[in-house]
Design a protein around this motif. Sequence first.
Motif, PDB file in Angstrom:
ATOM      1  N   ARG A   5     119.911-119.846 -54.612  1.00 42.32           N
ATOM      2  CA  ARG A   5     119.668-118.555 -55.375  1.00 42.32           C
ATOM      3  C   ARG A   5     120.129-118.535 -56.861  1.00 42.32           C
ATOM      4  O   ARG A   5     121.050-119.194 -57.269  1.00 42.32           O
ATOM      5  CB  ARG A   5     120.506-117.550 -54.551  1.00 42.32           C
ATOM      6  CG  ARG A   5     120.691-116.129 -55.317  1.00 42.32           C
ATOM      7  CD  ARG A   5     121.455-115.141 -54.540  1.00 42.32           C
ATOM      8  NE  ARG A   5     120.808-114.639 -53.402  1.00 42.32           N
ATOM      9  CZ  ARG A   5     119.687-113.703 -53.277  1.00 42.32           C
ATOM     10  NH1 ARG A   5     119.310-113.171 -54.559  1.00 42.32           N
ATOM     11  NH2 ARG A   5     119.214-113.323 -52.147  1.00 42.32           N
ATOM     12  N   CYS A   6     119.076-117.953 -57.596  1.00 43.40           N
ATOM     13  CA  CYS A   6     119.655-117.936 -59.068  1.00 43.40           C
ATOM     14  C   CYS A   6     119.205-116.120 -59.326  1.00 43.40           C
ATOM     15  O   CYS A   6     118.393-115.748 -58.959  1.00 43.40           O
ATOM     16  CB  CYS A   6     118.705-118.820 -60.065  1.00 43.40           C
ATOM     17  SG  CYS A   6     116.742-118.385 -59.886  1.00 43.40           S
ATOM     18  N   SER A   7     120.486-115.731 -59.932  1.00 41.45           N
ATOM     19  CA  SER A   7     120.515-114.486 -60.301  1.00 41.45           C
ATOM     20  C   SER A   7     120.451-113.971 -61.626  1.00 41.45           C
ATOM     21  O   SER A   7     121.412-114.677 -62.389  1.00 41.45           O
ATOM     22  CB  SER A   7     121.727-114.005 -59.589  1.00 41.45           C
ATOM     23  OG  SER A   7     121.797-114.088 -58.220  1.00 41.45           O
ATOM     24  N   GLN A   8     119.767-113.382 -62.116  1.00 36.41           N
ATOM     25  CA  GLN A   8     119.679-113.037 -63.792  1.00 36.41           C
ATOM     26  C   GLN A   8     119.921-114.251 -64.730  1.00 36.41           C
ATOM     27  O   GLN A   8     120.620-114.020 -65.642  1.00 36.41           O
ATOM     28  CB  GLN A   8     120.733-111.752 -63.914  1.00 36.41           C
ATOM     29  CG  GLN A   8     120.498-110.727 -63.113  1.00 36.41           C
ATOM     30  CD  GLN A   8     119.420-109.792 -63.639  1.00 36.41           C
ATOM     31  OE1 GLN A   8     119.385-109.060 -64.705  1.00 36.41           O
ATOM     32  NE2 GLN A   8     118.191-109.904 -62.873  1.00 36.41           N
ATOM     33  N   LYS A  25     116.290-113.310 -67.420  1.00 38.33           N
ATOM     34  CA  LYS A  25     116.488-112.634 -66.196  1.00 38.33           C
ATOM     35  C   LYS A  25     115.929-113.002 -64.909  1.00 38.33           C
ATOM     36  O   LYS A  25     115.411-112.135 -64.292  1.00 38.33           O
ATOM     37  CB  LYS A  25     116.565-111.052 -66.472  1.00 38.33           C
ATOM     38  CG  LYS A  25     117.436-110.604 -67.568  1.00 38.33           C
ATOM     39  CD  LYS A  25     117.711-109.395 -67.730  1.00 38.33           C
ATOM     40  CE  LYS A  25     118.767-108.663 -68.761  1.00 38.33           C
ATOM     41  NZ  LYS A  25     118.638-109.237 -70.104  1.00 38.33           N
ATOM     42  N   ASP A  27     115.133-114.089 -61.285  1.00 38.02           N
ATOM     43  CA  ASP A  27     115.728-113.796 -59.998  1.00 38.02           C
ATOM     44  C   ASP A  27     115.070-114.595 -58.946  1.00 38.02           C
ATOM     45  O   ASP A  27     113.839-114.659 -59.040  1.00 38.02           O
ATOM     46  CB  ASP A  27     115.898-112.454 -59.496  1.00 38.02           C
ATOM     47  CG  ASP A  27     117.126-111.656 -60.305  1.00 38.02           C
ATOM     48  OD1 ASP A  27     117.962-112.094 -60.631  1.00 38.02           O
ATOM     49  OD2 ASP A  27     116.851-110.327 -60.372  1.00 38.02           O
ATOM     50  N   SER A  29     114.951-116.679 -54.807  1.00 40.21           N
ATOM     51  CA  SER A  29     115.734-117.188 -53.700  1.00 40.21           C
ATOM     52  C   SER A  29     114.878-118.156 -52.760  1.00 40.21           C
ATOM     53  O   SER A  29     113.533-117.989 -52.737  1.00 40.21           O
ATOM     54  CB  SER A  29     116.300-116.032 -52.738  1.00 40.21           C
ATOM     55  OG  SER A  29     116.624-116.495 -51.599  1.00 40.21           O
ATOM     56  N   GLY A  62     123.722-115.729 -66.427  1.00 37.66           N
ATOM     57  CA  GLY A  62     123.392-115.753 -64.974  1.00 37.66           C
ATOM     58  C   GLY A  62     123.974-116.967 -63.997  1.00 37.66           C
ATOM     59  O   GLY A  62     124.828-117.799 -64.644  1.00 37.66           O
ATOM     60  N   ARG A 218     109.503-115.199 -67.350  1.00 40.73           N
ATOM     61  CA  ARG A 218     109.680-114.235 -66.234  1.00 40.73           C
ATOM     62  C   ARG A 218     108.789-114.559 -65.060  1.00 40.73           C
ATOM     63  O   ARG A 218     107.801-115.104 -65.401  1.00 40.73           O
ATOM     64  CB  ARG A 218     109.302-112.754 -66.862  1.00 40.73           C
ATOM     65  CG  ARG A 218     110.396-112.323 -67.904  1.00 40.73           C
ATOM     66  CD  ARG A 218     110.066-111.094 -68.300  1.00 40.73           C
ATOM     67  NE  ARG A 218     110.838-110.466 -69.404  1.00 40.73           N
ATOM     68  CZ  ARG A 218     110.771-109.002 -69.891  1.00 40.73           C
ATOM     69  NH1 ARG A 218     109.778-108.412 -69.256  1.00 40.73           N
ATOM     70  NH2 ARG A 218     111.636-108.991 -70.827  1.00 40.73           N
TER      71      ARG A 218
END
Length: 225
Positions: A5-8, A25, A27, A29, A62, A218
Amino acid sequence: MEILRCSQVTKIFGKGDNQVTALDKVDLSVEKGEFAAVIGASGSGKSTLLHILGSVDKPTEGTVTVDGVDIGELNQREAAIFRRRKVGLIYQFYNLIPTLTVEKNILMPLLLDKKKPDREYFDTIVKTLGIEDKLDSLPSQLSGGQQQRAAIARSLIYRPAILFADEPTGNLDRKNSVEIIDLLKLSNRNLKQTILLITHDEKVALEAERIITIEDGRIISDQRR
């Protein structure tokens, strides 16, 4: 079960007027057992994302969690050990040690930790990849496709939580490219290996069961097939 998981996640290079936002940013999974592809043009941020997910680089902002570990909290030594034990990395250039046999190249991650290999698992990998008769050869005695097979075997030997493949067919002709992708699919299916493939080639990406498109840092599309 979520394996990554990477978040922001944001990555900024340079300062002031020279500042470039390579990731903005993000996100993402990935579930255990998935075969996903990240596709994007040159400069889209896909390789930067790979380096961060593989703990080669750190995000500006992040968090990234791989197999329950926040890799942003690891120091340089810890990150190197984590990569060796938990992350498989395949590049378009094979990075085999020229003075070592194919067998020793494959076993190198275990040898660095002074661990004995599981010979049954080793035999399964080399037979699956079709290089069981090349184990005593040096890398220079192998074709490009065979060298990439050896690199894949090395990346699998530690049973990594996730395998990252960065343009693994970029240095191969079409025939060998098809074979390498088929072998990755086989390792995903038979060895239950989680794979995240980075590519600019739409034909290669279409072989995955999930396609994530990145543009200007993005994620603009995330589709399961």
